[in-house]
Design an enzyme around this catalytic site. Structure first.
Site, mmCIF file in Angstrom:
data_model
loop_
_atom_site.group_PDB
_atom_site.id
_atom_site.type_symbol
_atom_site.label_atom_id
_atom_site.label_comp_id
_atom_site.label_asym_id
_atom_site.label_seq_id
_atom_site.Cartn_x
_atom_site.Cartn_y
_atom_site.Cartn_z
ATOM 1 N N ASP A 217 0.843 -1.209 0.000
ATOM 2 C CA ASP A 217 0.000 0.000 0.000
ATOM 3 C C ASP A 217 0.877 1.257 0.000
ATOM 4 O O ASP A 217 0.661 2.178 -0.797
ATOM 5 C CB ASP A 217 -0.918 -0.046 1.245
ATOM 6 C CG ASP A 217 -1.781 1.179 1.394
ATOM 7 O OD1 ASP A 217 -2.809 1.274 0.699
ATOM 8 O OD2 ASP A 217 -1.427 2.057 2.204
ATOM 9 N N LYS B 137 1.482 4.244 -2.984
ATOM 10 C CA LYS B 137 1.308 5.669 -2.666
ATOM 11 C C LYS B 137 2.608 6.439 -2.923
ATOM 12 O O LYS B 137 2.586 7.559 -3.420
ATOM 13 C CB LYS B 137 0.864 5.823 -1.207
ATOM 14 C CG LYS B 137 -0.564 5.292 -0.970
ATOM 15 C CD LYS B 137 -0.865 5.194 0.513
ATOM 16 C CE LYS B 137 -2.302 4.785 0.798
ATOM 17 N NZ LYS B 137 -2.523 4.465 2.218
HETATM 18 N N1 HSE Z 1 -5.044 0.662 4.212
HETATM 19 C C1 HSE Z 1 -4.619 2.021 4.188
HETATM 20 C C2 HSE Z 1 -3.893 2.348 5.472
HETATM 21 C C3 HSE Z 1 -5.718 3.021 4.021
HETATM 22 O O1 HSE Z 1 -3.831 1.532 6.394
HETATM 23 O O2 HSE Z 1 -3.384 3.451 5.545
HETATM 24 C C4 HSE Z 1 -6.185 3.149 2.613
HETATM 25 O O3 HSE Z 1 -5.199 3.667 1.796
#
Ligand code: HSE
Length: 423
Positions: A198, A202
């Site tokens: 994730d 980003k």
């Molecule tokens: N799963 C992500 C987090 C949130 O824990 O920051 C969504 O981008």
């Protein structure tokens, strides 16, 4: 009053937040912006909240793409397919798309950007990074006068929550993860968060915008927090460090380094104070100097705040702007990606407790050009004891080679952990 017709795809956590925000803020937006937000259709497999039946769509193409009155499509289903097909179809029909889909953007942005450009539609994605933190438009529009040279971010709330709770309540990784899952704070399958995917998606989006160059996920080093133990955190605390999962990218000339990994930072670093599920992005621009944005990185209403800021922003544009860097799947040709970057290391070794062991270990580090900044051995008397070392800044490969050599000598029982240190 200008009416803006909206279709919403996905009514889970964030979709529900968007629905509630439109209901709550409709009048305010009318007064402030002169725009009437008209939610015309909602398409979802499951409805997390009750909405009028008259809003429910059953077929994306027939009910939304073919409806010429719909101006903006908000995509909140996530994942690659069918989100990608839906977005391309909406853009192809000239509809502006607002999305929070970081996986899709990080991996297929050039194609989406090209489709938006071709039809003149807008493509907006403020909610894809940092939840409610307005980081995308800040980089794109508010820091244009700067050359951004470095970014360090806590951009995954789940892992920051886990690491904070481990540090503050002295719990193991497994205990905190199980608690977080039971409370719905971590996904049943936490892989994307805890293994750093994730944050990697980003970071790809943020770095591409900040450095004005493609920074594909394939060029980002990724390491999650599954190997972090309470011992590492406790030793770090004794030495004045806080452990975070950081997304780091730096640009010097045409050389970029981009990495996601657990990182020890001094307790005095601005990012050390970011607790729980909060996110923060700390960046350096050559004109603005250091700047940090902080807020909730997830959740229905914070993320809806970012989604709706895109909707209102898009509705106010006479024509849309597009990112102008190289639209290729691979990295921009003029860029070099540094894999052998420099950082200090926190090293926890299990070693034989005997005279001259430290001298031998220091000798091996020295032979690889790695200098030691501090050494801590608290236990004494048993056959094997933990030895914690902090190195000065050294090349990544040099430290790895030294650790490889150390793991083969009889004085070192194991290399329990190696964690990078940034300041
Ligand atoms: N799963 C992500 C987090 C949130 O824990 O920051 C969504 O981008």
């Amino acid at each position: 009053m200008r009416e803006v017709n909206i279709a919403l795809i996905g009514l889970g956590t964030v979709g529900s937040g968007v629905y509630k925000t439109i209901c709550l803020q409709k009048q305010r937006v009318e007064h402030k912006e002169g725009i009437s937000l008209n939610l015309k259709k909602v398409l979802a497999l499951e409805y997390a909240i009750d909405i009028p039946d008259s809003l429910k769509a059953t077929d994306f193409y027939a009910d939304i793409v073919s409806d010429k009155s719909i101006d903006i499509v908000i995509e909140l289903i996530g994942g690659i397919s069918p989100a990608k097909e839906f977005i391309l179809a909406a853009l192809g029909a000239g509809k502006t798309v607002v999305t929070a889909n970081k996986d899709l953007l990080a991996q297929h942005w050039p194609e989406l950007n090209a489709a938006a450009k071709a039809s003149g539609a807008g493509l907006y994605f403020e909610a894809s990074v940092g939840g409610g933190i307005p980081i995308i438009r800040t980089i794109w529009e508010s820091l244009q006068a700067n050359e951004i040279t470095s970014m360090m971010g806590i951009i995954n709330g789940t892992t920051n929550y886990i690491l904070t709770k481990m540090a503050e309540e002295k719990l193991s990784y497994e205990e905190v993860l199980a608690q977080a899952q039971a409370q719905g704070l971590a996904e049943a399958n936490p892989k994307s968060d805890v293994e750093g995917y994730d944050a990697m998606y980003k970071l790809s989006i943020l770095s591409s915008l900040a450095f004005h160059a493609r920074v594909p996920v394939e060029y980002i080093y990724r390491e999650g927090i599954t190997g972090i133990t309470l011992e590492d955190i406790k030793y770090g605390q004794e030495l004045g460090y806080t452990l975070k999962l950081l997304a780091i990218s730096k640009r010097e000339g045409n050389t970029v380094q981009a990495r996601v990994h657990p990182t020890m930072i001094p307790n005095t670093h601005p990012l050390a104070s970011i607790r729980g599920a909060f996110n923060a992005i700390y960046l350096h621009g050559n004109i603005v100097d250091d700047i940090m944005l902080y807020g909730r990185g997830a959740g229905d209403m914070p993320t809806a705040s970012a989604v709706m800021s895109d909707v209102i922003y898009a509705a106010n544009q006479a024509s849309h702007k597009y990112t102008t860097f190289y639209n290729e799947k691979d990295a921009s040709s003029e860029m070099t990606f540094e894999k052998n970057w420099e950082s200090a290391f926190f090293l926890r070794l299990i070693v034989l407790d005997a005279p001259n062991v430290l001298a031998k270990i220091a000798g091996i580090f020295g032979s690889h050009g790695v200098s030691l900044a501090s050494v801590m051995q608290k236990e004494h008397g048993s056959e094997s004891v933990p030895l914690v070392l902090i190195t000065h800044k050294a090349k990544e490969l040099s430290v790895k080679q030294a650790l490889g050599e150390l793991s083969k000598i009889k004085e070192v029982t194991s290399v329990a952990n190696a964690i990078r240190v940034e300041s």
